[in-house]
Design an enzyme around this catalytic site. Structure first.
Site, PDB file in Angstrom:
ATOM      1  N   ALA A  62       0.873  -1.173   0.000  1.00 46.05           N
ATOM      2  CA  ALA A  62       0.000   0.000   0.000  1.00 46.05           C
ATOM      3  C   ALA A  62       0.911   1.224   0.000  1.00 46.05           C
ATOM      4  O   ALA A  62       2.080   1.144   0.414  1.00 46.05           O
ATOM      5  CB  ALA A  62      -0.875  -0.016   1.249  1.00 46.05           C
ATOM      6  N   GLY A 105       0.491  -4.825   1.086  1.00 46.59           N
ATOM      7  CA  GLY A 105      -0.754  -4.845   0.311  1.00 46.59           C
ATOM      8  C   GLY A 105      -0.558  -5.480  -1.062  1.00 46.59           C
ATOM      9  O   GLY A 105      -1.499  -6.066  -1.616  1.00 46.59           O
ATOM     10  N   GLU A 108      -0.914  -9.057  -0.469  1.00 48.44           N
ATOM     11  CA  GLU A 108      -2.324  -9.381  -0.199  1.00 48.44           C
ATOM     12  C   GLU A 108      -3.170  -9.348  -1.474  1.00 48.44           C
ATOM     13  O   GLU A 108      -4.100 -10.135  -1.629  1.00 48.44           O
ATOM     14  CB  GLU A 108      -2.888  -8.435   0.872  1.00 48.44           C
ATOM     15  N   GLU A 128       4.361  -5.525   7.453  1.00 51.00           N
ATOM     16  CA  GLU A 128       3.520  -4.500   8.082  1.00 51.00           C
ATOM     17  C   GLU A 128       3.875  -4.197   9.540  1.00 51.00           C
ATOM     18  O   GLU A 128       3.835  -3.038   9.961  1.00 51.00           O
ATOM     19  CB  GLU A 128       2.028  -4.899   8.006  1.00 51.00           C
TER      20      GLU A 128
END
Ligand code: COA
Length: 252
Positions: A62, A105, A108, A128
């Site tokens: 992300a 992310g 993911e 993370e």
């Protein structure tokens, strides 16, 4: 090209390439919005999706610049989580080609795919906790489903990243191929899927996504629909007629 996502229409699939190479394809709000727009289309058009990244990276996570500014209400909105769940739930298969970094992310998003193909430079995992957050967009349930509790726990609790060979050994990717060959393999798989009955493919995906408690009832309900379908009759009749034509030829 829209919102950092380059979309190419292909015969058997749609190819979507994360295309912010200067930011290692970090997933920002614009990219999330573009992925939602793509999902909205694929929920209706029902085509296989091939996901890839540009510049030798799948996605480095992300967008940390945006993440830093997000607060509790943003977390509860599940900005990436809802987007990746929507990708996971697309009616037709999603194939991810993972070149280079697939982190946070980005990893993911890869876990949300049905099939993953890696390249030799793949580095995948979830750093993370090092940034003071959890991997809340699928890793704690989906990674566990894919690689099992032991490895998922080690990866998520220690930030351990897997190399391509390790990801292959763990079943996180189904093959490791040079970038061009990896994309070619994804296209080959999409072509193969396109030759199958789309209704049966979608029913299979729905059953695969169903919780354990839904089986076998969901499978039987899906099968009941397919047993009545003209396409099932056509495909099975074609098979039996081919066999019978072959036998006739052999006895001549
Ligand atoms: N969010 C925002 N920007 C990111 C990013 C991310 N997740 N990952 C990389 N970038 C940006 C960098 O800030 C840099 O931008 P700048 O040139 O404006 O400074 C650019 O992308 C290139 O990154 P750089 O670190 O120079 O590339 P690299 O090839 O040396 O290293 C990584 C690549 C992926 C190892 C490194 O960028 C990295 O560790 N990224 C963060 C990974 C992470 O923790 N992801 C989890 C997020 S939840």
């Amino acid at each position: 090209m829209s919102g950092g996502l380059r979309i190419e229409e292909r015969d058997s699939h749609v190819l979507a390439v994360l295309d912010r190479p200067e930011k290692r394809n970090a997933i920002d709000q614009e990219l999330v919005d573009a992925l939602h727009r793509l999902c909205a289309r694929l929920e209706v058009e029902r085509r296989t999706l091939v996901l890839a990244g540009s510049g030798g990276t799948f996605a480095a996570g992300a967008d940390i610049a945006q993440l830093r500014e997000r607060r509790a209400t943003d977390a509860l909105a599940g900005i990436n989580t809802r987007c990746f769940q929507r990708i996971r739930a697309l009616p037709m298969p999603v194939i991810a080609v993972l070149d280079g970094y697939a982190l946070g992310g980005g990893a993911e998003l890869a876990y949300a795919a049905d099939i993953r193909i890696g390249t030799p430079t793949l580095t995948i995992g979830n750093p993370e906790t090092g940034l003071g957050i959890i991997a809340a967009a699928g890793a704690t349930w989906r990674l566990k489903e894919i690689v099992g509790d032991a490895l998922a726990s080690e990866m998520l609790l220690t930030g351990r990243l897997l190399s391509a060979d390790e990801a292959l050994a763990a079943g996180l990717v189904s093959a490791v191929l040079e970038p061009e060959a990896a994309l070619a393999r994804a296209v080959e798989l999409a072509d193969r899927i396109a030759a199958l009955d789309p209704a049966a493919t979608q029913a299979t995906k729905r059953s695969l996504l169903a919780p354990a408690s839904a089986h076998p009832e969901i499978d039987l309900a899906e099968q009941a629909v397919l047993f009545e379908s003209p396409e099932k009759l056509r495909r099975m009749t074609a098979f039996l007629e081919r066999r019978s034509a072959k036998r006739t030829q052999e006895t001549r």
